[in-house]
Design a protein around this motif. Structure first.
Motif, short mmCIF file in Angstrom:
data_model
loop_
_atom_site.label_atom_id
_atom_site.label_comp_id
_atom_site.label_asym_id
_atom_site.label_seq_id
_atom_site.Cartn_x
_atom_site.Cartn_y
_atom_site.Cartn_z
N ARG A 118 -8.26 -59.09 -9.71
CA ARG A 118 -7.04 -58.25 -9.32
C ARG A 118 -7.21 -58.21 -11.15
O ARG A 118 -6.72 -57.32 -11.74
CB ARG A 118 -6.22 -58.44 -9.56
CG ARG A 118 -4.60 -57.46 -9.31
CD ARG A 118 -4.03 -57.55 -8.52
NE ARG A 118 -2.72 -57.16 -8.18
CZ ARG A 118 -1.95 -56.93 -9.27
NH1 ARG A 118 -1.68 -57.90 -9.72
NH2 ARG A 118 -0.84 -56.07 -9.17
N VAL A 119 -6.93 -59.13 -11.77
CA VAL A 119 -6.95 -59.26 -12.86
C VAL A 119 -8.18 -58.65 -14.21
O VAL A 119 -8.09 -57.94 -15.09
CB VAL A 119 -6.98 -61.24 -14.24
CG1 VAL A 119 -7.24 -60.95 -15.51
CG2 VAL A 119 -5.74 -61.25 -13.08
N LYS B 25 -10.09 -56.99 -12.83
CA LYS B 25 -10.54 -55.03 -12.12
C LYS B 25 -9.49 -54.23 -13.64
O LYS B 25 -10.12 -53.38 -13.69
CB LYS B 25 -9.63 -54.99 -10.96
CG LYS B 25 -10.43 -53.83 -9.93
CD LYS B 25 -10.50 -53.53 -8.93
CE LYS B 25 -8.67 -54.29 -8.46
NZ LYS B 25 -8.39 -54.01 -7.10
N GLN B 26 -8.43 -55.21 -13.65
CA GLN B 26 -6.91 -54.29 -14.34
C GLN B 26 -8.23 -54.50 -15.65
O GLN B 26 -7.59 -53.64 -16.68
CB GLN B 26 -5.84 -55.25 -14.42
CG GLN B 26 -5.21 -55.05 -12.82
CD GLN B 26 -4.45 -55.83 -12.90
OE1 GLN B 26 -3.43 -56.70 -13.66
NE2 GLN B 26 -2.43 -54.74 -12.73
N ARG C 117 -10.73 -53.52 -17.15
CA ARG C 117 -11.85 -52.92 -16.46
C ARG C 117 -13.09 -53.78 -16.44
O ARG C 117 -13.87 -53.17 -17.69
CB ARG C 117 -11.80 -51.88 -17.19
CG ARG C 117 -10.79 -51.10 -16.67
CD ARG C 117 -10.72 -49.49 -17.89
NE ARG C 117 -12.19 -49.48 -19.09
CZ ARG C 117 -11.59 -49.70 -19.88
NH1 ARG C 117 -10.06 -50.68 -20.94
NH2 ARG C 117 -12.28 -49.70 -21.27
#
Lengths: 121, 121
Positions: free
Chosen positions: B82-83, B85-86, B88
């Motif tokens: 998640r980290v 992905k955030q 990018r």
DNA sequence: CTAACATATGAGCGCAGGTTCATATGTTCA
DNA sequence: TGAACATATGAACCTGCGCTCATATGTTAG
């Protein structure tokens, strides 16, 4: 630390994708090297240190000038310079009562540049 | 936040080196950009995320395979993805019940390379 | 629809790390 | 040598964050 993760199956994927996992595992660097890499990047993961480094891009500066420029305590700057020095990113030079710090690495600029490229996409 | 550090003098150096400080200040990037840069590098400052990224250098993998490979909990891997992905840095792709993650940035390899160069000097 | 599987997410815990404060170390000048 | 200045350092405080645990969401097969 001891296990490499080969001894526990968490779901059916591990059996199905066993070849993939093993291939990736063989190409992974040493655990220690990846740990050191994380420790290295951790140094860049603080805005105070980023600011100090960027200031030193221009020219060497003494501790209290850095503190003045960045609106930080002399103590805080000194603590952060210690971290940067231990990471072999800056080096000190004494001139009378002052300690002048300058960058001691040619990779920093390239790393920052790639980082900014990512942010500005 | 409000002050730029110009309003407080901490020692005599600031007066003596005023020109230097002002010149450096003029060349410093925006405060926000330096903050974002630190936030970006903070993502690399954890060995679990470094390992995940390195695994994905080889090929895309699903969550539980990453967990199996790195001997981590599925939950821990998911949180770290998640980290990433955030930031990018990775992108997900669904295939049935599985989510496959792959790298979504061409700067990472260059950044890692420079980091390793520094460590191996 | 239900059961089983794969992943995501929120709460809470414990620890690492950045700052401040007080003080030690080191240097210069009179 | 002593005073003033510049920097370094240790302790304490507090926040951020990576993990675990429990559970929710999403997908497929029967």
């Amino acid at each position: 630390m001891s296990s490499s993760g080969k001894d526990q199956v968490q779901c059916d994927c591990n059996v199905i994708h066993e070849e993939v996992v093993n291939r990736v595992r063989d190409k992974m660097p040493e655990e220690e090297q990846l740990y050191d890499l994380a420790e290295f990047f951790k140094v860049f993961g603080d805005s105070s240190r980023i600011k100090i480094i960027w200031a030193l891009f221009e020219e060497e500066m003494c501790v209290c000038d850095i503190a003045y420029l960045l609106n930080m305590t002399q103590s805080a700057v000194s603590h952060q310079l210690r971290v940067l020095k231990q990471a072999r990113l800056v080096k000190p030079r004494r001139e009378g009562k002052n300690m002048f710090y300058s960058l001691d690495d040619e990779h920093i600029a390239a790393i920052f540049k790639e980082g900014l490229n990512h942010l500005n996409e």
